[in-house]
Design a protein around this motif. Structure first.
Motif, PDB file in Angstrom:
ATOM      1  N   THR A  84       1.078  -0.910   0.089  1.00  0.00           N
ATOM      2  CA  THR A  84      -0.334  -0.105  -0.076  1.00  0.00           C
ATOM      3  C   THR A  84       0.709   1.025  -0.124  1.00  0.00           C
ATOM      4  O   THR A  84       0.860   2.444  -0.854  1.00  0.00           O
ATOM      5  N   CYS A  85       1.595   1.782   0.915  1.00  0.00           N
ATOM      6  CA  CYS A  85       2.563   2.746   0.913  1.00  0.00           C
ATOM      7  C   CYS A  85       3.636   2.838  -0.523  1.00  0.00           C
ATOM      8  O   CYS A  85       3.822   3.855  -0.575  1.00  0.00           O
ATOM      9  N   LEU A  86       3.686   1.740  -1.186  1.00  0.00           N
ATOM     10  CA  LEU A  86       4.294   1.526  -2.732  1.00  0.00           C
ATOM     11  C   LEU A  86       3.066   2.310  -3.500  1.00  0.00           C
ATOM     12  O   LEU A  86       3.918   3.208  -4.196  1.00  0.00           O
ATOM     13  N   PHE A  87       2.112   2.168  -3.408  1.00  0.00           N
ATOM     14  CA  PHE A  87       1.320   2.718  -4.320  1.00  0.00           C
ATOM     15  C   PHE A  87       0.643   4.041  -4.312  1.00  0.00           C
ATOM     16  O   PHE A  87       0.023   4.933  -4.640  1.00  0.00           O
ATOM     17  N   HIS A  88       1.017   4.168  -2.613  1.00  0.00           N
ATOM     18  CA  HIS A  88       0.491   5.400  -2.229  1.00  0.00           C
ATOM     19  C   HIS A  88       1.667   6.586  -2.922  1.00  0.00           C
ATOM     20  O   HIS A  88       1.414   7.305  -2.567  1.00  0.00           O
ATOM     21  N   ILE A  89       3.506   5.902  -3.437  1.00  0.00           N
ATOM     22  CA  ILE A  89       4.051   7.185  -3.861  1.00  0.00           C
ATOM     23  C   ILE A  89       4.045   6.698  -5.489  1.00  0.00           C
ATOM     24  O   ILE A  89       4.484   7.804  -6.231  1.00  0.00           O
ATOM     25  N   LEU A  90       3.476   5.256  -5.834  1.00  0.00           N
ATOM     26  CA  LEU A  90       4.507   5.364  -7.319  1.00  0.00           C
ATOM     27  C   LEU A  90       3.355   6.510  -8.462  1.00  0.00           C
ATOM     28  O   LEU A  90       4.505   6.495  -8.925  1.00  0.00           O
ATOM     29  N   PHE A  91       2.018   6.091  -8.160  1.00  0.00           N
ATOM     30  CA  PHE A  91       1.832   7.662  -8.855  1.00  0.00           C
ATOM     31  C   PHE A  91       2.102   8.755 -10.004  1.00  0.00           C
ATOM     32  O   PHE A  91       2.324   9.432 -10.200  1.00  0.00           O
ATOM     33  N   LYS A  92       2.102   9.019  -8.443  1.00  0.00           N
ATOM     34  CA  LYS A  92       3.081  10.613  -7.961  1.00  0.00           C
ATOM     35  C   LYS A  92       4.375  10.722  -8.622  1.00  0.00           C
ATOM     36  O   LYS A  92       4.690  11.804  -9.575  1.00  0.00           O
ATOM     37  N   ALA A  93       5.064   9.526  -7.983  1.00  0.00           N
ATOM     38  CA  ALA A  93       6.537   9.163  -8.819  1.00  0.00           C
ATOM     39  C   ALA A  93       6.626   9.368 -10.238  1.00  0.00           C
ATOM     40  O   ALA A  93       7.453   9.840 -11.181  1.00  0.00           O
ATOM     41  N   LEU A  94       5.717   8.465 -10.719  1.00  0.00           N
ATOM     42  CA  LEU A  94       5.432   8.835 -12.366  1.00  0.00           C
ATOM     43  C   LEU A  94       5.230   9.748 -13.479  1.00  0.00           C
ATOM     44  O   LEU A  94       5.918   9.875 -14.082  1.00  0.00           O
ATOM     45  N   ALA A  95       4.522   9.925 -12.271  1.00  0.00           N
ATOM     46  CA  ALA A  95       3.603  11.857 -12.717  1.00  0.00           C
ATOM     47  C   ALA A  95       4.976  12.968 -13.009  1.00  0.00           C
ATOM     48  O   ALA A  95       4.883  13.568 -14.164  1.00  0.00           O
TER      49      ALA A  95
ATOM     50  N   THR B  13       8.518  12.106 -13.067  1.00  0.00           N
ATOM     51  CA  THR B  13       9.029  11.995 -13.549  1.00  0.00           C
ATOM     52  C   THR B  13       8.556  12.492 -15.289  1.00  0.00           C
ATOM     53  O   THR B  13       9.784  12.911 -15.637  1.00  0.00           O
ATOM     54  N   ILE B  14       7.870  12.150 -15.133  1.00  0.00           N
ATOM     55  CA  ILE B  14       6.994  12.307 -17.263  1.00  0.00           C
ATOM     56  C   ILE B  14       6.982  13.574 -17.720  1.00  0.00           C
ATOM     57  O   ILE B  14       7.814  13.993 -18.379  1.00  0.00           O
ATOM     58  N   TYR B  15       6.466  14.060 -15.722  1.00  0.00           N
ATOM     59  CA  TYR B  15       6.574  15.918 -16.676  1.00  0.00           C
ATOM     60  C   TYR B  15       7.591  16.775 -16.595  1.00  0.00           C
ATOM     61  O   TYR B  15       8.068  17.423 -17.712  1.00  0.00           O
ATOM     62  N   MET B  16       8.764  16.338 -16.151  1.00  0.00           N
ATOM     63  CA  MET B  16      10.041  16.918 -16.059  1.00  0.00           C
ATOM     64  C   MET B  16      11.141  16.274 -16.847  1.00  0.00           C
ATOM     65  O   MET B  16      12.076  17.360 -17.573  1.00  0.00           O
ATOM     66  N   LEU B  17      11.095  14.918 -16.894  1.00  0.00           N
ATOM     67  CA  LEU B  17      11.726  14.040 -18.435  1.00  0.00           C
ATOM     68  C   LEU B  17      10.934  13.681 -19.042  1.00  0.00           C
ATOM     69  O   LEU B  17      12.304  13.103 -20.641  1.00  0.00           O
TER      70      LEU B  17
END
Length: 222
Positions: A76-87, A89-93
Motif C-alpha cells: 500500500t505504501c508503494l502505491f501511495h507514492i508510485l503514481f505520483k513519482a511516475l507523473a 518523472t514524466i513531467y520533468m523528463l
C-alpha cells in the motif's frame, strides 16, 4: 458413504476410516544409491522443511525498497507514492526523451487521476484509517462532504505508515506548486492544464484527510 436426500435433491458425501485394518507390511531397504536419494527427501521432518509463503513467519519483501518493510502495509505504501513519482518523472523528463507536450499532458493527467483515486479510496483507509468522500444532493444540487475515521478502539495504526502517508500527502501539492510557479516564470503555458489538474487533485486529498484527522482527534478526546 453417499446419502441421497429426497427433500433437497442434493448429494452429501461423508468419509469414514476403518481403523480395524492394520498395515504391517515391511518396507524393504533401498537396493541402490539412486533409490535412497529419491526417498531421503520424504523422510524430512516438518521442522526441516523451509518456510513457505503461506507460513505465519513469512514476511513479504519489496526488492530495492527495504525501508518500506518497516510498514504494516508495504504494498500500500508503494502505491501511495508510485503514481505520483511516475507523473512527476514524466513531467520533468518526458521532453528529454522526445515526448510531445500533448503526450506528456495526457499521461500525467491519467497518472494523477489514478493517484487521486488510489489515495482517496485505498491508501488512506489502510495506512491511517481515514476516508473521505462527497455526494451531490439530486434535489438541491448541493455537494455534501463526508469525513470518516476508524474506531479509536480499533487496531492501532503503524507509526511508520502514519508518518509516510502524511509526509507524502503534504509534499505532493508543494512540489506541483513549485512546478506551477516555474512554468509561469519560464512562460511554459502549455503545462498549465497538467499542473492545474495535479494541484486540484492533490489539494483535494489534503483537505479531505485533514478534515478526517480533525474529526478523529475529536472522537479520541471524547
Amino acid at each position: 458413504m453417499m446419502q441421497h436426500s429426497n427433500e433437497h435433491h442434493d448429494l452429501n458425501f461423508t468419509t469414514s476410516v476403518d481403523e480395524s485394518v492394520k498395515q504391517n507390511v515391511p518396507i524393504p531397504p533401498p537396493t541402490n544409491n539412486a533409490l535412497s536419494s529419491m526417498m531421503s527427501p520424504m523422510s524430512m521432518s516438518a521442522g526441516d522443511c523451509p518456510a513457505s509463503p503461506t507460513s505465519p513467519s513469512y514476511t513479504p519483501t519489496l526488492p530495492g525498497l527495504s525501508f518500506l518493510n518497516q510498514s504494516a502495509h508495504p504494498t500500500t505504501c508503494l502505491f501511495h507514492i508510485l503514481f505520483k513519482a511516475l507523473a512527476f518523472t514524466i513531467y520533468m523528463l518526458g521532453s528529454r526523451f522526445g515526448m510531445e507536450d500533448i503526450m506528456i499532458t495526457v499521461i500525467c493527467i491519467i497518472l494523477n487521476a489514478a493517484d487521486f483515486w488510489t489515495v482517496k479510496n485505498i491508501t488512506g483507509r489502510l495506512l491511517v484509517g481515514l476516508r473521505w468522500w462527497n455526494k451531490v444532493d439530486p434535489v438541491t444540487g448541493a455537494t455534501n462532504w463526508i469525513f470518516e475515521c476508524a474506531n479509536p478502539n480499533a487496531k492501532a495504526v503503524s507509526n511508520f505508515d502514519s508518518k509516510f502517508f502524511w509526509a507524502i500527502l503534504y509534499l505532493t501539492p508543494v512540489l506541483w506548486m513549485l512546478c506551477f510557479v516555474s512554468a509561469i516564470l519560464w512562460f511554459r503555458f502549455q503545462c498549465f492544464v497538467t499542473l492545474s489538474c495535479a494541484l486540484v487533485w492533490s489539494a483535494s486529498n489534503v483537505y479531505g484527510y485533514y478534515q478526517c484527522s480533525k474529526d478523529q482527534k475529536q472522537q479520541m478526546q471524547e
